[in-house]
Design a protein around this motif. Structure first.
Motif, PDB file in Angstrom:
ATOM      1  N   UNK A 273       1.054  -1.457   0.088  1.00  0.00           N
ATOM      2  CA  UNK A 273       0.045  -0.024  -0.073  1.00  0.00           C
ATOM      3  C   UNK A 273       0.897   1.279  -0.136  1.00  0.00           C
ATOM      4  N   UNK A 274       1.953   1.306   0.660  1.00  0.00           N
ATOM      5  CA  UNK A 274       2.869   2.254   0.938  1.00  0.00           C
ATOM      6  C   UNK A 274       3.341   2.651  -0.590  1.00  0.00           C
ATOM      7  N   UNK A 275       3.889   1.454  -1.227  1.00  0.00           N
ATOM      8  CA  UNK A 275       4.438   1.430  -2.295  1.00  0.00           C
ATOM      9  C   UNK A 275       3.549   2.070  -3.426  1.00  0.00           C
ATOM     10  N   UNK A 276       2.331   1.537  -3.619  1.00  0.00           N
ATOM     11  CA  UNK A 276       1.391   1.711  -4.741  1.00  0.00           C
ATOM     12  C   UNK A 276       0.959   3.390  -4.612  1.00  0.00           C
ATOM     13  N   UNK A 277       0.777   3.688  -3.465  1.00  0.00           N
ATOM     14  CA  UNK A 277      -0.129   4.912  -3.208  1.00  0.00           C
ATOM     15  C   UNK A 277       0.985   6.013  -2.597  1.00  0.00           C
ATOM     16  N   UNK A 278       2.272   5.816  -2.535  1.00  0.00           N
ATOM     17  CA  UNK A 278       3.103   6.602  -2.287  1.00  0.00           C
ATOM     18  C   UNK A 278       3.111   7.414  -0.645  1.00  0.00           C
ATOM     19  N   UNK A 279       2.676   6.539   0.263  1.00  0.00           N
ATOM     20  CA  UNK A 279       2.466   6.877   1.592  1.00  0.00           C
ATOM     21  C   UNK A 279       3.424   6.297   2.469  1.00  0.00           C
TER      22      UNK A 279
END
Ligand code: TMP
Ligand code: ASP
Length: 238
Positions: A101-107
């Motif tokens: 999720x961090x990788x996909x959404x840049x969070x």
């Protein structure tokens, strides 16, 4: 219960038929893979830890009204479960941004989410378990509307129960993956496992990772991380 023919061998578990046609026996392995099988290894003692932790969580959840396939733990690495047909979805619940999720959404990893996020992935190793939404699930016939609502509701309930329990044990439940199955009568049960292979557990004080990210990311002390997580879970915060 007598284990008979091997029905299926997965990356971390073997499933055997038994002398009862409504029961399977699951044997947890020390084998570990990551990134859809690209990275392979072995984590000594993992089979016993994952089996014991899963058995513990399934019983805790049962006591809170969440029905699962779990019947009994029969040895350090084996449990007997009810026979279900696995729904080919990985149901992921996230409390804190991490991993894909961090990788996909840049969070940034570690960012607290304003509310839990439920994601579904289609269980297809050949496609790398792609993310799917409700419409995909309904259009592909992977589950019907009622089942989908039930999956979401059960996953969020598991999150509430585990999050509260683990916080008393000094563990932050970052995210986790569940799988569900259908009984012959259509009833949906929680299935698969709940372990450091399928959850992200961070030490609430130090942020230390006590889960499979130690293996995925070559962080070292992998066995120790798994052992610590189990000890905390069984200790229940004492
Ligand atoms: P992710 O951030 O890599 O998508 O992982 C989310 C959660 O799901 C994390 O707790 C690890 C777990 N997980 C599995 O149990 N099996 C898998 O194949 C993947 C990719 C993740
Ligand atoms: N178990 C999955 C695999 O082998 C992925 C993971 O947990 O990271 O590839």
């Amino acid at each position: 219960m007598i284990a008979r023919d091997l029905l299926y061998e997965g990356k971390a578990k073997k499933v055997f038929l038994t002398d009862r046609d409504d029961r399977y026996l699951i044997r947890y392995k020390d084998d570990a893979t990551a990134f859809n099988g690209e990275k392979k290894g072995s984590i000594i003692g993992k089979g016993a830890i994952n089996n014991t932790m899963s058995a513990y969580f399934f019983q805790l959840l049962q006591s809170e009204g969440v029905e699962s396939h779990f019947v009994e733990q029969t040895s350090s690495t084996e449990m007997v479960v009810r026979r279900v047909e696995i729904i080919p979805l990985e149901v992921i619940v996230r409390n804190i941004a991490a991993g894909s999720m961090s990788a996909r959404l840049g969070i940034a990893e570690g960012t607290q989410l304003a509310r839990p996020v439920v994601e579904f992935s289609y269980k297809r190793d050949d496609l790398g378990d792609p993310l799917v939404n409700d419409d995909h699930i309904l259009a592909l016939g992977l589950a019907d509307e009622e089942e989908l609502a039930k999956l979401r509701e059960m996953a969020l309930r598991v999150n509430t129960i585990l999050r509260e329990y683990l916080s008393k044990a000094g563990i932050t439940l970052v995210d986790f993956k569940l799988e569900f199955g259908r009984l012959d009568n259509g009833e949906i049960l929680l299935a698969d496992e709940i372990s450091p292979d399928t959850c992200r557990f961070w030490d609430s004080e130090t942020g230390e990772k006590m889960d499979k990210d130690r293996f995925r990311r070559d962080l070292g002390n992998i066995e120790e991380g798994y052992r610590k997580a189990l000890k905390r879970v069984l200790g229940g915060g004492k």
